[in-house]
Motif scaffolding. Structure first.
Motif, PDB file in Angstrom:
ATOM      1  N   LYS A   1       0.705  -1.082  -0.095  1.00  0.00           N
ATOM      2  CA  LYS A   1      -0.042  -0.604  -0.269  1.00  0.00           C
ATOM      3  C   LYS A   1       0.854   0.664   0.128  1.00  0.00           C
ATOM      4  CE  LYS A   1      -4.015   2.590   2.033  1.00  0.00           C
ATOM      5  NZ  LYS A   1      -3.073   3.727   1.840  1.00  0.00           N
ATOM      6  N   LYS A   2       1.929   1.038   1.308  1.00  0.00           N
ATOM      7  CA  LYS A   2       2.273   2.623   0.922  1.00  0.00           C
ATOM      8  C   LYS A   2       3.445   2.681  -0.477  1.00  0.00           C
ATOM      9  CE  LYS A   2       6.216   4.646   3.564  1.00  0.00           C
ATOM     10  NZ  LYS A   2       6.967   4.869   4.981  1.00  0.00           N
ATOM     11  N   PHE A   3       3.671   1.575  -1.395  1.00  0.00           N
ATOM     12  CA  PHE A   3       4.156   1.759  -2.182  1.00  0.00           C
ATOM     13  C   PHE A   3       3.210   2.195  -3.355  1.00  0.00           C
ATOM     14  CE2 PHE A   3       6.615  -1.050  -5.695  1.00  0.00           C
ATOM     15  CZ  PHE A   3       6.894   0.476  -6.511  1.00  0.00           C
ATOM     16  N   THR A   4       2.269   1.322  -3.723  1.00  0.00           N
ATOM     17  CA  THR A   4       1.213   1.819  -4.350  1.00  0.00           C
ATOM     18  C   THR A   4       0.927   3.280  -4.308  1.00  0.00           C
ATOM     19  OG1 THR A   4      -0.942   0.173  -3.459  1.00  0.00           O
ATOM     20  CG2 THR A   4       0.334  -0.739  -4.985  1.00  0.00           C
ATOM     21  N   ASP A   5       0.471   3.640  -3.115  1.00  0.00           N
ATOM     22  CA  ASP A   5      -0.031   5.192  -3.244  1.00  0.00           C
ATOM     23  C   ASP A   5       1.173   5.698  -3.302  1.00  0.00           C
ATOM     24  OD1 ASP A   5      -1.759   4.336  -1.577  1.00  0.00           O
ATOM     25  OD2 ASP A   5      -1.532   4.465   1.149  1.00  0.00           O
ATOM     26  N   ALA A   6       2.201   5.930  -3.079  1.00  0.00           N
ATOM     27  CA  ALA A   6       3.601   6.597  -3.646  1.00  0.00           C
ATOM     28  C   ALA A   6       3.299   6.599  -5.404  1.00  0.00           C
ATOM     29  CB  ALA A   6       4.929   6.137  -2.927  1.00  0.00           C
ATOM     30  N   ILE A   7       3.008   5.312  -5.831  1.00  0.00           N
ATOM     31  CA  ILE A   7       2.952   5.706  -7.082  1.00  0.00           C
ATOM     32  C   ILE A   7       2.118   6.707  -7.382  1.00  0.00           C
ATOM     33  CG2 ILE A   7       2.167   4.023  -9.260  1.00  0.00           C
ATOM     34  CD1 ILE A   7       3.867   1.817  -8.309  1.00  0.00           C
ATOM     35  N   VAL A   8       0.851   6.573  -7.251  1.00  0.00           N
ATOM     36  CA  VAL A   8      -0.676   7.437  -7.282  1.00  0.00           C
ATOM     37  C   VAL A   8      -0.002   9.115  -7.137  1.00  0.00           C
ATOM     38  CG1 VAL A   8      -2.859   8.584  -6.979  1.00  0.00           C
ATOM     39  CG2 VAL A   8      -2.209   5.943  -6.819  1.00  0.00           C
ATOM     40  N   ALA A   9       0.932   9.199  -6.072  1.00  0.00           N
ATOM     41  CA  ALA A   9       1.414  10.061  -5.501  1.00  0.00           C
ATOM     42  C   ALA A   9       1.804  10.597  -7.373  1.00  0.00           C
ATOM     43  CB  ALA A   9       2.198  10.425  -4.619  1.00  0.00           C
ATOM     44  N   ALA A  10       2.150  10.372  -7.574  1.00  0.00           N
ATOM     45  CA  ALA A  10       4.184  10.305  -8.625  1.00  0.00           C
ATOM     46  C   ALA A  10       3.530  10.455  -9.643  1.00  0.00           C
ATOM     47  CB  ALA A  10       4.662   9.560  -8.487  1.00  0.00           C
ATOM     48  N   GLY A  11       2.116   9.748  -9.999  1.00  0.00           N
ATOM     49  CA  GLY A  11       1.069  10.629 -11.181  1.00  0.00           C
ATOM     50  C   GLY A  11       1.363   9.588 -11.388  1.00  0.00           C
ATOM     51  N   GLY A  12       0.845   8.335 -11.258  1.00  0.00           N
ATOM     52  CA  GLY A  12       0.625   7.189 -11.756  1.00  0.00           C
ATOM     53  C   GLY A  12      -0.508   6.618 -11.819  1.00  0.00           C
ATOM     54  N   PRO A  13      -0.949   5.320 -12.385  1.00  0.00           N
ATOM     55  CA  PRO A  13      -1.891   4.681 -11.771  1.00  0.00           C
ATOM     56  C   PRO A  13      -2.588   3.940 -10.493  1.00  0.00           C
ATOM     57  CG  PRO A  13      -0.731   2.904 -13.661  1.00  0.00           C
ATOM     58  CD  PRO A  13       0.072   4.302 -13.060  1.00  0.00           C
ATOM     59  N   ALA A  14      -3.663   3.788 -10.370  1.00  0.00           N
ATOM     60  CA  ALA A  14      -3.779   3.090  -9.130  1.00  0.00           C
ATOM     61  C   ALA A  14      -3.989   1.476  -8.958  1.00  0.00           C
ATOM     62  CB  ALA A  14      -5.456   3.730  -8.177  1.00  0.00           C
ATOM     63  N   TYR A  15      -2.449   1.648  -8.996  1.00  0.00           N
ATOM     64  CA  TYR A  15      -1.965  -0.417  -8.842  1.00  0.00           C
ATOM     65  C   TYR A  15      -3.517  -0.879  -8.160  1.00  0.00           C
ATOM     66  CZ  TYR A  15       1.667   0.367 -13.029  1.00  0.00           C
ATOM     67  OH  TYR A  15       1.763   0.697 -13.336  1.00  0.00           O
ATOM     68  N   GLU A  16      -3.674  -1.807  -8.854  1.00  0.00           N
ATOM     69  CA  GLU A  16      -4.024  -3.011  -8.338  1.00  0.00           C
ATOM     70  C   GLU A  16      -3.257  -4.198  -7.758  1.00  0.00           C
ATOM     71  OE1 GLU A  16      -7.884  -4.618  -8.420  1.00  0.00           O
ATOM     72  OE2 GLU A  16      -9.060  -2.746  -8.625  1.00  0.00           O
ATOM     73  N   TRP A  17      -3.395  -5.143  -6.531  1.00  0.00           N
ATOM     74  CA  TRP A  17      -1.653  -5.875  -6.421  1.00  0.00           C
ATOM     75  C   TRP A  17      -2.590  -7.103  -6.188  1.00  0.00           C
ATOM     76  CZ3 TRP A  17      -0.544  -8.122  -1.442  1.00  0.00           C
ATOM     77  CH2 TRP A  17      -1.236  -7.664  -0.587  1.00  0.00           C
ATOM     78  N   ARG A  18      -1.475  -7.943  -6.391  1.00  0.00           N
ATOM     79  CA  ARG A  18      -2.288  -9.919  -5.486  1.00  0.00           C
ATOM     80  C   ARG A  18      -0.796 -10.189  -5.235  1.00  0.00           C
ATOM     81  NH1 ARG A  18      -6.394  -8.302  -6.614  1.00  0.00           N
ATOM     82  NH2 ARG A  18      -7.998  -8.780  -7.920  1.00  0.00           N
ATOM     83  N   SER A  19      -0.153 -11.329  -4.236  1.00  0.00           N
ATOM     84  CA  SER A  19       0.375 -12.415  -4.279  1.00  0.00           C
ATOM     85  C   SER A  19      -0.300 -13.331  -3.355  1.00  0.00           C
ATOM     86  CB  SER A  19       1.263 -10.910  -3.386  1.00  0.00           C
ATOM     87  OG  SER A  19       2.481 -11.526  -2.795  1.00  0.00           O
ATOM     88  N   VAL A  20       0.789 -13.423  -3.147  1.00  0.00           N
ATOM     89  CA  VAL A  20       0.623 -15.118  -1.899  1.00  0.00           C
ATOM     90  C   VAL A  20       1.682 -15.411  -0.255  1.00  0.00           C
ATOM     91  CG1 VAL A  20       0.932 -17.496  -1.352  1.00  0.00           C
ATOM     92  CG2 VAL A  20      -0.210 -17.024  -4.027  1.00  0.00           C
ATOM     93  N   ASP A  21       1.443 -15.170   0.304  1.00  0.00           N
ATOM     94  CA  ASP A  21       2.228 -14.824   1.918  1.00  0.00           C
ATOM     95  C   ASP A  21       3.119 -15.600   2.060  1.00  0.00           C
ATOM     96  OD1 ASP A  21       1.060 -12.667   1.776  1.00  0.00           O
ATOM     97  OD2 ASP A  21      -0.316 -13.032   3.812  1.00  0.00           O
ATOM     98  N   PRO A  22       4.489 -15.811   2.339  1.00  0.00           N
ATOM     99  CA  PRO A  22       5.139 -17.157   2.213  1.00  0.00           C
ATOM    100  C   PRO A  22       5.290 -17.688   3.716  1.00  0.00           C
ATOM    101  CG  PRO A  22       6.456 -15.563   3.134  1.00  0.00           C
ATOM    102  CD  PRO A  22       5.050 -15.160   1.986  1.00  0.00           C
ATOM    103  N   GLU A  23       5.026 -18.836   4.532  1.00  0.00           N
ATOM    104  CA  GLU A  23       5.346 -19.261   5.470  1.00  0.00           C
ATOM    105  C   GLU A  23       6.474 -18.527   5.985  1.00  0.00           C
ATOM    106  OE1 GLU A  23       3.944 -23.710   5.877  1.00  0.00           O
ATOM    107  OE2 GLU A  23       5.756 -23.604   4.541  1.00  0.00           O
ATOM    108  N   ASN A  24       6.314 -18.031   7.112  1.00  0.00           N
ATOM    109  CA  ASN A  24       8.143 -17.423   8.065  1.00  0.00           C
ATOM    110  C   ASN A  24       9.197 -17.981   7.708  1.00  0.00           C
ATOM    111  OD1 ASN A  24       8.472 -15.279   9.768  1.00  0.00           O
ATOM    112  ND2 ASN A  24       8.507 -17.016  11.164  1.00  0.00           N
ATOM    113  N   LEU A  25       9.475 -17.707   7.824  1.00  0.00           N
ATOM    114  CA  LEU A  25      11.470 -17.303   7.515  1.00  0.00           C
ATOM    115  C   LEU A  25      11.772 -18.882   6.497  1.00  0.00           C
ATOM    116  CD1 LEU A  25      12.287 -18.164  11.203  1.00  0.00           C
ATOM    117  CD2 LEU A  25      12.361 -16.240   9.609  1.00  0.00           C
ATOM    118  N   THR A  26      11.260 -19.046   5.748  1.00  0.00           N
ATOM    119  CA  THR A  26      10.981 -20.281   4.343  1.00  0.00           C
ATOM    120  C   THR A  26      12.058 -19.706   3.073  1.00  0.00           C
ATOM    121  OG1 THR A  26       8.930 -20.407   3.584  1.00  0.00           O
ATOM    122  CG2 THR A  26       9.482 -21.635   5.985  1.00  0.00           C
ATOM    123  N   ASP A  27      11.415 -18.629   3.148  1.00  0.00           N
ATOM    124  CA  ASP A  27      11.839 -18.425   1.467  1.00  0.00           C
ATOM    125  C   ASP A  27      13.478 -17.291   1.092  1.00  0.00           C
ATOM    126  OD1 ASP A  27       9.524 -19.891   0.843  1.00  0.00           O
ATOM    127  OD2 ASP A  27       8.508 -17.706  -0.182  1.00  0.00           O
ATOM    128  N   GLY A  28      14.633 -16.992   2.204  1.00  0.00           N
ATOM    129  CA  GLY A  28      15.347 -16.820   2.401  1.00  0.00           C
ATOM    130  C   GLY A  28      15.711 -15.549   2.675  1.00  0.00           C
TER     131      GLY A  28
END
Length: 619
Positions: A376-403
């Motif tokens: 959210k902090k990143f996409t808000d900054a993009i809007v403030a810079a004049g960019g689009p209101a990006y939506e997003w998708r991801s999958v949260d990792p398990e804790n301490l498993t992805d390096g």
């Protein structure tokens, strides 16, 4: 080792090993006993006798007395305090160096120009330790120093230039010694590494040279003395194959503490004008390094950050960007700079795959895995810079498993502009549930979108699992797979005493590439003409076995290979401009426009250490 330690751990290891004053390399692991244990004593030797004609001293472990030389450099700070001496009475053998480092541990009280006699123990120190594969540095430790006179003229420096550095990089290692070159006789007229080794500890200089590695946070930069060696269009030196190591690269440090003289800030393509002169050292962070008593002047060439063109109405623009451990605790300035890059330099791509998005608490190991606040902090900054209101998708990792940073839980994230493209949500997967491929209505579809590919595969242990998603642009489905393959940590450097160097990290990336390749084949089996993009921080070169595994069966094409060779790079490491970030396309992605957008890797001021990649095509 560097004048400025990169971490307390590194400093401790280095100080301990140097204080031991013994060889820690494979050539003579038992050497280095001190005088109390009855080592042999060698009197009347000169520096070239100590250095010998191979990479390790024939006198290692022996006590030498009254070794004469003139001090050519003094290091008064950092973990490797000491000074270099050089014998003005040279022998006739170009393979034997006339210079030598004297490790004092504490701040030396001698000065440049002092003529001295040094007694102590000859040792070979391996910067970074035996497991690093680095060459060793010949030195005298536990020294007793007698100053004979002061104010002496220094031995004339050897000028390192395009005419003096051989075009071949290193000899093949001895198979009987695990491919080590340590015991091979030096051939300084045949191999660049042998040439540099024959000057180890000696007074050297480079004249006006082009900067090929920007000033880093540790007050170092890289130059090349061979300006026509694989040049990029923007002033770098391109690493284009395992046989093209670029022999003219040298690291530059300063012997003057930063508090007394700030190190010059330079971008790739700048010129280090005039003469840069000092002892030739060897350290774990780049190998042969001029530790400069005198530095040339940086002449800026006003390198500009690139901007890609906007996509046309009917073009889908897809990009990948490693944002380097981004989390909410990072200063707002970093978010703003990254956002400005997305809007201005990447022209607000329709789909943006991000690598190294950390969880909401960053590297704090508190069990948090969600990254919604970071995004959210990143996409808000993009809007403030004049960019689009990006939506997003991801999958949260398990804790301490992805390096990544412990506690940071980095992952890939899709941003997409809903005004231009839609995301097909299909039973979003979790960290351990694999997405698969099915055939629906004659077309391929994912069982989970977003979903992770093959997360139970051992190839992804302690590594970021690929993130797959379905997007729709102008009625056409596009499958995008975002990746962040295993790091290159643990690989030996190009200056390793093993030739070729051991690239141990390749094994995991090869397995990861095979996993992704199998998944792409599944999509194309379900729908032969499916549009598939595989992208991200692949952490490997376009000519590597990893890339070959990704493209197996002709299911993918490394789009960066569509660029002229001088444009193929996304990262600069030790003066080599090289490919780590890639976008690969399935056969149905026919005509496309590709751009490696150079906004970070070549600059001293960076918001990330990677350059983003953009591909535009008409699905």
């Amino acid at each position: 080792m560097p004048s400025i330690p990169r971490s307390a751990a590194v400093a401790t290891v280095v100080a301990t090993a140097l204080a031991a004053g013994l060889l820690t390399g494979s050539a003579s692991a038992a050497a280095g006993a001190d005088t109390a244990t009855g080592v042999a004593t060698a009197a009347g030797v000169r520096i070239h006798d100590i250095q010998g004609t191979t990479r390790t001293s024939p006198l290692v472990g022996q006590q030498v007395t009254d070794v004469e030389g003139i001090i050519i450099g003094v290091r008064t700070y950092g973990s490797s305090r000491g000074f270099w001496i050089q014998d003005p009475q040279t022998d006739a053998n170009p393979a034997t160096s006339e210079g030598l480092f004297v490790f004092t541990s504490s701040t030396p009280t001698v000065a440049v120009g002092d003529a001295v006699k040094v007694s102590g123990t000859v040792g070979e120190y391996v910067p970074g330790g035996l497991s690093s594969g680095n060459q060793s540095l010949t030195q005298i430790s536990r020294p007793a120093v007698t100053v004979v006179s002061s104010g002496n003229a220094l031995p004339a420096p050897v000028t390192v230039s395009a005419w003096s550095v051989p075009s071949a990089y290193a000899p093949e290692g001895d198979p009987a010694a695990a491919n080590s070159i340590n015991a091979l006789p030096l051939k300084p007229r045949s191999y660049a590494l042998d040439y540099y080794e024959s000057l180890e500890g000696s007074n050297v200089r480079v004249g006006t040279s082009r900067v090929v590695g920007a000033t880093d946070p540790y007050a170092e930069l890289w130059v090349t003395v061979e300006p026509w060696e694989n040049p990029t269009w923007r002033g770098g030196t391109r690493y284009g194959s395992y046989d093209s190591q670029n022999t003219g690269r040298l690291q530059i440090q300063s012997l003057v503490p930063l508090a007394q003289q700030p190190f010059p800030k330079a971008n790739v393509g700048a010129v280090l004008s005039g003469s840069t002169e000092g002892p030739l050292d060897f350290n774990q962070f780049g190998g042969y390094t001029i530790t400069a008593r005198t530095l040339g002047t940086v002449t800026d060439r006003e390198l500009e950050r690139e901007s890609t063109r906007p996509q046309h109405r009917g073009e889908l623009a897809v990009a990948t960007y490693n944002v380097e451990n981004l989390d909410p605790s990072d200063p707002q300035e970093k978010f703003d700079a990254l956002a400005e890059a997305v809007v201005t330099h990447l022209a607000s791509p329709d789909i943006l795959a991000l690598e190294e998005i950390q969880d909401n608490s960053g590297a704090k190991n508190d069990g948090a895995v969600a990254a919604d606040q970071t995004v959210k902090k990143f996409t808000d900054a993009i809007v403030a810079a004049g960019g689009p209101a990006y939506e997003w998708r991801s999958v949260d990792p398990e804790n301490l498993t992805d390096g990544g940073e412990p506690g940071g839980n980095i992952r890939q994230v899709f941003l997409f502009n809903p005004q231009r493209v839609s995301f097909t949500d299909r039973g979003a997967g979790d960290a351990t549930t694999a997405t698969g491929v099915v055939r629906e209505g004659g077309r391929a579809a994912l069982t989970h979108s977003p979903g992770r590919i093959d997360p139970a595969n051992a190839a992804w242990t302690d590594s970021r699992k690929p993130l797959a998603g379905e997007f729709v642009f102008r009625g056409r489905t596009v499958f995008v797979i975002a990746n962040h393959f295993g790091s290159r940590g643990g690989d030996e450097g190009l200056t390793s005493h093993h030739q070729p160097p051991v690239r141990s990290s390749e094994a995991k990336r090869l397995e990861q590439a095979q996993s992704v390749n199998t998944f792409v084949k599944d999509i194309l089996k379900a729908q032969r003409n499916a549009d598939v993009l595989v992208l991200g921080d692949i952490n490997d070169f376009e000519f590597s076995a990893t890339t070959k595994a990704l493209t197996d069966g002709g299911v993918l094409y490394p789009a960066i290979q569509s660029l002229p060779r001088a444009e193929r790079y996304s990262y600069v490491y030790q003066g080599n401009s090289q490919v780590l970030d890639q976008i690969l396309t399935s056969p149905s992605v026919g005509d496309f426009s590709y751009d490696s957008v150079h906004i970070n890797a070549e600059f001293a001021d960076q918001n990330s250490d990677h350059d983003p990649q953009v591909l535009r095509f008409r699905p």
